[in-house]
Design a protein around this motif. Structure first.
Motif, PDB file in Angstrom:
ATOM      1  N   GLU A  75       0.812  -1.214   0.000  1.00 50.67           N
ATOM      2  CA  GLU A  75       0.000   0.000   0.000  1.00 50.67           C
ATOM      3  C   GLU A  75       0.845   1.263   0.000  1.00 50.67           C
ATOM      4  N   ASN A  76       2.040   1.175   0.592  1.00 46.93           N
ATOM      5  CA  ASN A  76       2.851   2.382   0.779  1.00 46.93           C
ATOM      6  C   ASN A  76       4.276   2.158   0.284  1.00 46.93           C
ATOM      7  N   MET A  77       4.675   2.956  -0.734  1.00 49.45           N
ATOM      8  CA  MET A  77       6.038   2.939  -1.254  1.00 49.45           C
ATOM      9  C   MET A  77       6.678   4.318  -1.113  1.00 49.45           C
ATOM     10  N   ARG A  78       6.158   5.118  -0.247  1.00 55.85           N
ATOM     11  CA  ARG A  78       6.651   6.486  -0.077  1.00 55.85           C
ATOM     12  C   ARG A  78       8.146   6.496   0.266  1.00 55.85           C
ATOM     13  N   GLU A  79       8.916   7.299  -0.475  1.00 54.51           N
ATOM     14  CA  GLU A  79      10.349   7.498  -0.233  1.00 54.51           C
ATOM     15  C   GLU A  79      11.136   6.185  -0.240  1.00 54.51           C
ATOM     16  N   MET A  80      10.668   5.218  -0.967  1.00 58.19           N
ATOM     17  CA  MET A  80      11.286   3.883  -0.961  1.00 58.19           C
ATOM     18  C   MET A  80      12.759   3.919  -1.371  1.00 58.19           C
ATOM     19  N   PHE A  81      13.087   4.737  -2.397  1.00 59.92           N
ATOM     20  CA  PHE A  81      14.471   4.817  -2.880  1.00 59.92           C
ATOM     21  C   PHE A  81      15.058   6.221  -2.708  1.00 59.92           C
ATOM     22  N   ARG A  82      14.432   7.030  -1.947  1.00 58.43           N
ATOM     23  CA  ARG A  82      14.880   8.418  -1.814  1.00 58.43           C
ATOM     24  C   ARG A  82      16.357   8.483  -1.382  1.00 58.43           C
ATOM     25  N   LEU A  83      17.086   9.393  -2.002  1.00 59.32           N
ATOM     26  CA  LEU A  83      18.493   9.628  -1.665  1.00 59.32           C
ATOM     27  C   LEU A  83      19.404   8.436  -1.971  1.00 59.32           C
ATOM     28  N   CYS A  84      18.960   7.573  -2.894  1.00 59.92           N
ATOM     29  CA  CYS A  84      19.882   6.551  -3.404  1.00 59.92           C
ATOM     30  C   CYS A  84      20.706   7.235  -4.490  1.00 59.92           C
ATOM     31  N   GLU A  85      21.683   7.994  -4.075  1.00 61.92           N
ATOM     32  CA  GLU A  85      22.363   8.956  -4.930  1.00 61.92           C
ATOM     33  C   GLU A  85      23.203   8.335  -6.041  1.00 61.92           C
ATOM     34  N   ASN A  86      23.586   7.069  -5.907  1.00 59.61           N
ATOM     35  CA  ASN A  86      24.432   6.440  -6.907  1.00 59.61           C
ATOM     36  C   ASN A  86      23.728   5.352  -7.706  1.00 59.61           C
ATOM     37  N   LEU A  87      22.430   5.256  -7.518  1.00 57.17           N
ATOM     38  CA  LEU A  87      21.626   4.296  -8.269  1.00 57.17           C
ATOM     39  C   LEU A  87      21.407   4.847  -9.680  1.00 57.17           C
ATOM     40  N   THR A  88      21.922   4.159 -10.694  1.00 52.50           N
ATOM     41  CA  THR A  88      21.845   4.665 -12.065  1.00 52.50           C
ATOM     42  C   THR A  88      20.731   4.026 -12.880  1.00 52.50           C
ATOM     43  N   LYS A  89      20.438   2.759 -12.595  1.00 49.41           N
ATOM     44  CA  LYS A  89      19.387   2.047 -13.330  1.00 49.41           C
ATOM     45  C   LYS A  89      18.532   1.259 -12.343  1.00 49.41           C
ATOM     46  N   LEU A  90      17.253   1.132 -12.672  1.00 48.87           N
ATOM     47  CA  LEU A  90      16.360   0.385 -11.790  1.00 48.87           C
ATOM     48  C   LEU A  90      15.306  -0.326 -12.625  1.00 48.87           C
ATOM     49  N   ASP A  91      15.215  -1.640 -12.444  1.00 49.47           N
ATOM     50  CA  ASP A  91      14.218  -2.441 -13.139  1.00 49.47           C
ATOM     51  C   ASP A  91      13.134  -2.841 -12.142  1.00 49.47           C
ATOM     52  N   ILE A  92      11.982  -2.206 -12.267  1.00 48.99           N
ATOM     53  CA  ILE A  92      10.838  -2.552 -11.410  1.00 48.99           C
ATOM     54  C   ILE A  92       9.677  -3.017 -12.284  1.00 48.99           C
ATOM     55  N   SER A  93      10.040  -3.679 -13.392  1.00 50.67           N
ATOM     56  CA  SER A  93       9.027  -4.131 -14.347  1.00 50.67           C
ATOM     57  C   SER A  93       8.106  -5.191 -13.753  1.00 50.67           C
ATOM     58  N   GLY A  94       8.546  -5.838 -12.674  1.00 48.26           N
ATOM     59  CA  GLY A  94       7.708  -6.845 -12.034  1.00 48.26           C
ATOM     60  C   GLY A  94       6.786  -6.292 -10.956  1.00 48.26           C
ATOM     61  N   PHE A  95       6.894  -4.991 -10.694  1.00 50.03           N
ATOM     62  CA  PHE A  95       6.077  -4.379  -9.648  1.00 50.03           C
ATOM     63  C   PHE A  95       4.621  -4.230 -10.104  1.00 50.03           C
ATOM     64  N   GLU A  96       3.719  -4.652  -9.239  1.00 46.57           N
ATOM     65  CA  GLU A  96       2.292  -4.391  -9.445  1.00 46.57           C
ATOM     66  C   GLU A  96       1.846  -3.398  -8.372  1.00 46.57           C
TER      67      GLU A  96
END
Length: 222
Positions: A75-96
């Protein structure tokens, strides 16, 4: 906040974790500044309702494999990746995200995130503007979508998108560009969306640091 504020933690073995009955992973790795990699391949998330702040401020992570995540109940994904400053790519294609109600600042201040993969069951909660950039280009079709959060339709638009950013390098060069760094011999020091709604562009305060620039006629001044 199981590992929250473990500032010096560089690695962690989660291979024996049984998470089948876990309902909240909120703030689980919050402020694990030094964590460079994490293996979540055995995580069972089918009953998880909360993932808010889960990876917030994991500033040393450059990638996260979430391919096995089941988010149907989240129900809640608020700020889930906030401030992940070096994350360049993210695959969340499986997220519903059919039942996700909160996504505020989900990717806020992920200044290096230039590529994201979304799936058919991804829906932006409340049309939430949670992305670090406004304009994104589909890598396969070349179609630019601005803003992506408002126009995305998973059934017809699922795929990998590159962000359009204004990027300032430490050698004083500023580029407007899509996708992966670098386009310059310098190191990225700042990046923001190249589209904006206000009177001043978001790179306005960089003026004293900019020595040269590469113009891009496709930058949209709304």
């Amino acid at each position: 906040s199981m590992f929250g504020h473990c500032y010096s933690l560089t690695s962690i073995d989660l291979s024996n974790f049984n998470t089948s009955n876990v309902t909240s992973m909120g703030s689980m790795f919050y402020c694990c500044y030094s964590l460079t990699s994490i293996d979540l391949s055995n995580f069972d998330t089918r009953n998880v309702d909360y993932m808010d702040e889960m990876f917030e401020a994991c500033k040393s992570l450059t990638s996260i494999d979430l391919s096995n995540f089941n988010t149907r109940s989240v129900e809640n994904m608020r700020e889930m990746f906030r401030l992940c400053e070096n994350l360049t790519k993210l695959d969340i294609s499986g997220f519903e995200t059919t039942y996700t109600r909160e996504m505020g600042n989900m990717f806020a201040e992920c200044n290096a995130l230039v590529e994201i993969t979304l799936g058919k069951k991804w829906i932006f909660a409340k049309n939430e503007d949670c992305l670090p950039a406004s304009s994104w280009r589909n890598k396969e079709t070349g179609v630019e979508v601005d803003p992506l959060w408002k126009n995305y339709d998973g059934e017809t638009m699922a795929g990998t998108y590159e962000a359009k950013c204004a990027i300032l390098y430490d050698n004083g060069e500023m580029h407007f560009q899509y996708g992966s760094y670098p386009q310059s011999s310098g190191k990225v020091v700042k990046s923001v969306s190249a589209s904006f709604d206000g009177y001043y562009p978001p790179w306005y305060h960089w003026a004293s640091d900019i020595k040269s620039g590469k113009a891009d006629e496709t930058v949209q001044f709304k």
